[in-house]
Design a protein around this motif. Structure first.
Motif, PDB file in Angstrom:
ATOM      1  N   GLN A 171       0.811  -1.210   0.000  1.00 57.49           N
ATOM      2  CA  GLN A 171       0.000   0.000   0.000  1.00 57.49           C
ATOM      3  C   GLN A 171       0.850   1.268   0.000  1.00 57.49           C
ATOM      4  OE1 GLN A 171      -0.350  -2.559   1.970  1.00 57.49           O
ATOM      5  NE2 GLN A 171      -2.364  -3.423   1.470  1.00 57.49           N
ATOM      6  N   VAL A 172       2.076   1.176   0.529  1.00 55.36           N
ATOM      7  CA  VAL A 172       2.951   2.346   0.567  1.00 55.36           C
ATOM      8  C   VAL A 172       3.369   2.753  -0.839  1.00 55.36           C
ATOM      9  CG1 VAL A 172       5.179   3.200   1.393  1.00 55.36           C
ATOM     10  CG2 VAL A 172       3.765   1.764   2.873  1.00 55.36           C
ATOM     11  N   LEU A 199      -5.942  -2.425  -8.936  1.00 51.59           N
ATOM     12  CA  LEU A 199      -5.300  -1.125  -9.092  1.00 51.59           C
ATOM     13  C   LEU A 199      -5.064  -0.762 -10.552  1.00 51.59           C
ATOM     14  CD1 LEU A 199      -3.973   1.266  -7.570  1.00 51.59           C
ATOM     15  CD2 LEU A 199      -1.835  -0.030  -7.596  1.00 51.59           C
ATOM     16  N   PHE A 200      -4.712  -1.757 -11.378  1.00 51.45           N
ATOM     17  CA  PHE A 200      -4.285  -1.458 -12.747  1.00 51.45           C
ATOM     18  C   PHE A 200      -5.286  -1.859 -13.832  1.00 51.45           C
ATOM     19  CE2 PHE A 200      -0.161  -2.307 -10.496  1.00 51.45           C
ATOM     20  CZ  PHE A 200       0.234  -0.976 -10.439  1.00 51.45           C
ATOM     21  N   ILE A 201      -6.259  -2.690 -13.515  1.00 52.18           N
ATOM     22  CA  ILE A 201      -7.152  -3.220 -14.541  1.00 52.18           C
ATOM     23  C   ILE A 201      -8.573  -2.673 -14.346  1.00 52.18           C
ATOM     24  CG2 ILE A 201      -8.117  -5.296 -15.582  1.00 52.18           C
ATOM     25  CD1 ILE A 201      -5.117  -4.988 -15.983  1.00 52.18           C
ATOM     26  N   THR A 202      -9.121  -2.100 -15.418  1.00 51.28           N
ATOM     27  CA  THR A 202     -10.511  -1.631 -15.413  1.00 51.28           C
ATOM     28  C   THR A 202     -11.329  -2.252 -16.547  1.00 51.28           C
ATOM     29  OG1 THR A 202      -9.862   0.315 -16.724  1.00 51.28           O
ATOM     30  CG2 THR A 202      -9.931   0.568 -14.320  1.00 51.28           C
ATOM     31  N   GLU A 203     -10.672  -2.707 -17.598  1.00 51.57           N
ATOM     32  CA  GLU A 203     -11.383  -3.328 -18.721  1.00 51.57           C
ATOM     33  C   GLU A 203     -11.640  -4.803 -18.432  1.00 51.57           C
ATOM     34  OE1 GLU A 203      -9.446  -2.707 -22.417  1.00 51.57           O
ATOM     35  OE2 GLU A 203      -9.174  -0.536 -22.118  1.00 51.57           O
ATOM     36  N   SER A 261       0.620   4.641  -4.926  1.00 52.81           N
ATOM     37  CA  SER A 261       0.543   5.834  -5.775  1.00 52.81           C
ATOM     38  C   SER A 261       1.723   5.956  -6.737  1.00 52.81           C
ATOM     39  CB  SER A 261       0.423   7.092  -4.907  1.00 52.81           C
ATOM     40  OG  SER A 261      -0.784   7.080  -4.177  1.00 52.81           O
ATOM     41  N   PRO A 262       2.988   5.875  -6.252  1.00 48.58           N
ATOM     42  CA  PRO A 262       4.102   5.979  -7.212  1.00 48.58           C
ATOM     43  C   PRO A 262       4.136   4.827  -8.203  1.00 48.58           C
ATOM     44  CG  PRO A 262       4.906   5.394  -5.028  1.00 48.58           C
ATOM     45  CD  PRO A 262       3.483   5.778  -4.861  1.00 48.58           C
ATOM     46  N   LEU A 263       3.725   3.636  -7.780  1.00 51.69           N
ATOM     47  CA  LEU A 263       3.731   2.502  -8.693  1.00 51.69           C
ATOM     48  C   LEU A 263       2.682   2.679  -9.786  1.00 51.69           C
ATOM     49  CD1 LEU A 263       5.012  -0.242  -9.285  1.00 51.69           C
ATOM     50  CD2 LEU A 263       3.294  -1.296  -7.830  1.00 51.69           C
TER      51      LEU A 263
END
Length: 269
Positions: free
Chosen positions: A112-113, A208-212, A116-118
């Motif tokens: 979790q830290v 976090l990275f996938i929406t499709e 955001s930057p990732l």
């Protein structure tokens, strides 16, 4: 004392088995029957939930996404981790110890830290909503754990074996490929099972990275059965059973390698 220990182990086993059995029987119920009789046996064993789940093209897509991401993530992590572990075992100086300490520190940083930057990094590289992005992130995140495990095992290998190979004219790549890797197969098998469970069950990074929909993995797809006001628990539990099956099968077939890998290197000959 033996009776007390046996009783405690029996209670612990029941606490684990009862929820699993309850979830398994719920997969044969309809949603209405589940709410009417939560802990009871199904009135009739119907496979409608399994048929509906397998008949769904989207669910098969989610399953294949999980398979692709997990296989490539485990393969790349093991490859790079074994290379790094071999290099660290050959560098028995302050520099090698410092590199190993950095990988150890990488295990202590919560996911979790870096969220955001990732995300900013992955987004800037154009790897969001891609399987490649998940594979790269999974490999980078689990690399410290794999390096820590494999380095501990490779350090138990006799250095005289490497030195004799060097005297015979073998290169570092040849020693790594023909000596270090064959001797490290038990540890590699144990690490692969550990990584497989981590990548297969991962929900954080796909969320976090996938929406499709076409790139969703199975753990992320299971959230679709949870609604705002009502949850289709029979279908959700059916998905959980199907998602757990590959891990159970992998552990059954690789159990002896897992046990050998966990105990390998603990005792020096």
């Amino acid at each position: 004392m033996k009776i007390f220990k046996g009783g405690m182990l029996a209670i612990y086993a029941l606490l684990i088995i009862i929820p699993i059995v309850s979830i398994f029987f719920t997969t044969f119920k309809s949603s209405k029957e589940m709410y009417d009789n939560i802990l009871g046996l199904p009135s009739s064993f119907t496979f409608d939930n399994y048929i509906e789940l397998f008949a769904s093209k989207t669910m098969s897509t989610y399953f294949m996404n999980s398979v692709i991401v997990t296989i490539f993530s485990v393969t790349f992590t093991l490859f790079f981790a074994s290379l790094i572990a071999y290099a660290l075992t050959r560098m028995s100086n302050w520099f090698g110890n410092s590199i190993f300490a950095l990988f150890t520190l990488g295990m202590m940083v919560p996911a979790q830290v870096n969220m955001s930057p990732l995300y900013d990094l992955v987004y800037s590289l154009g790897l969001t909503n891609t399987r490649i992005g998940l594979i790269v992130v999974n490999t980078a995140v689990t690399l410290p754990v794999a390096v820590f495990i494999l380095t501990g095992f490779m350090k138990s290998l006799p250095r005289s074996l490497f030195e004799a190979s060097m005297m015979d004219g073998a290169s570092n790549w040849a020693i790594y490929r023909r000596i270090a890797i064959p001797l490290s197969l038990p540890s590699l098998a144990a690490t692969s099972i550990f990584l497989f469970v981590m990548h297969w069950n991962d929900l954080f990074y796909p969320l976090l990275f996938i929406t499709e929909n076409k790139y969703k993995t199975l753990p992320l797809a299971l959230l679709e059965f949870q609604g705002e006001y009502i949850t289709n628990y029979p279908m959700l539990f059916t998905g959980v059973i199907i998602a757990s099956a590959p891990m159970v099968i992998a552990y059954v077939f690789l159990q002896r390698y897992f046990i050998a890998g966990m105990t390998a290197g603990s005792v020096k000959g």
